[in-house]
Write an enzyme that holds these catalytic residues in place. Sequence first.
Site, PDB file in Angstrom:
ATOM      1  N   CYS A   1      33.873  33.615  35.497  1.00 32.90           N
ATOM      2  CA  CYS A   1      34.137  32.533  36.450  1.00 32.90           C
ATOM      3  C   CYS A   1      32.913  31.649  36.632  1.00 32.90           C
ATOM      4  O   CYS A   1      32.906  30.768  37.495  1.00 32.90           O
ATOM      5  CB  CYS A   1      34.606  33.097  37.792  1.00 32.90           C
ATOM      6  SG  CYS A   1      33.410  34.211  38.571  1.00 32.90           S
TER       7      CYS A   1
ATOM      8  N   GLU B   1      36.912  28.686  34.560  1.00 29.03           N
ATOM      9  CA  GLU B   1      37.025  30.061  34.074  1.00 29.03           C
ATOM     10  C   GLU B   1      36.984  29.976  32.551  1.00 29.03           C
ATOM     11  O   GLU B   1      37.567  29.074  31.955  1.00 29.03           O
ATOM     12  CB  GLU B   1      38.361  30.650  34.536  1.00 29.03           C
ATOM     13  CG  GLU B   1      38.407  32.144  34.539  1.00 29.03           C
ATOM     14  CD  GLU B   1      38.147  32.754  35.888  1.00 29.03           C
ATOM     15  OE1 GLU B   1      38.231  33.976  36.009  1.00 29.03           O
ATOM     16  OE2 GLU B   1      37.845  32.009  36.853  1.00 29.03           O
TER      17      GLU B   1
END
Length: 361
Positions: A319, A353
């Site tokens: 992330c 992401e």
Amino acid sequence: MSAVFDPSSYDAQLQAKVARLRELLAPFDAPEPSVYDSPREHYRLRAEFRLWREDGQRLYAMFAPGDKNTPIFFEQFPIASLRINDLMPRLKAAWQGNAALSNKLFQVEFLTTLAGDAMVTLCYHRPLDEHWHAAAEQLAQELDVSIIGRSKGKRVVIGRDYAVEELQVGGRTFRYRQPEGAFTQPNGTVNQKMLSWAFDALGERQDDLLELYCGNGNFTLPLATRVGKVLATEISKTSVNAALHNLADNGVDNVTLVRLSAEELTQALNEVRPFRRLEGVDLKSYNFASVFVDPPRAGMDPDTCELTRRFDNILYISCNPETLAQNIAQLHDTHRIERCALFDQFPYTHHMESGVMLVRR
């Protein structure tokens, strides 16, 4: 939102993220990333609002980062799911018409799923009494949701304290419990794409998989169907309990789940010290060839990163592409990037992401 919601600008924003990921991975001779876009609106399955008193009413509000005094009001929230947008005015009408629901209510949290389930958490600066309970039970029925009431040191559950999600991966439907207050992927459509990418990247294997940071089993369930056995770790008790339920609900019986941090498991595998929570788990019985990691924003600590070097295949979901690049730099002398991807979980923000499959040179 940390950027302006403007669907007409979506493609340009996405291309800027792709360029940023290319730039970060260029030193490692990465292939061109696969790009998985997001719906332009109604993609976010959860939302949290403070309630702000204005002209005798409580209004849904958010605040810009660093500014807790200037509310931004919402009647509808276009990045949130259609279910959240349907619930927002109905919930507001309910608290406006009922003092037991509105008295000292200061925050509302919504959690919805692609499967159509919904849970609403109402947070109060007062104890919850029988009048609140009666009103909340009626409201839960009217809205067809579970309701969680929170006040200092107390939680009241009406219905379930989790939402149910169903995701399609590899031709199979996986069913997940998503507990109130625990982390879940906010963009369900992109999460499903991310699971399918990881499922395909790992491939069908006869050896075993180590998974670090498994959460509620989001990746564990589909990846377990690709390997012999899985040893999965997670430190959060809430997530561990949800993952155990999810494994049982889906009939996945080749996973051993232990409540250890990645750092603790590294110590166990290095035989630095034993852990009571690993009693009955024979680490030497595993034929590990692959490791799957989905770490927090800080990435893997150096020791955990060194641990992953032992494996032929490192499947890494990140992330934070900056810490991903730092970790790859540590591993680059022994592993190369075979494939990479960008998953646009957070449209209209700078967050992204990403995923890489690293294989031994």
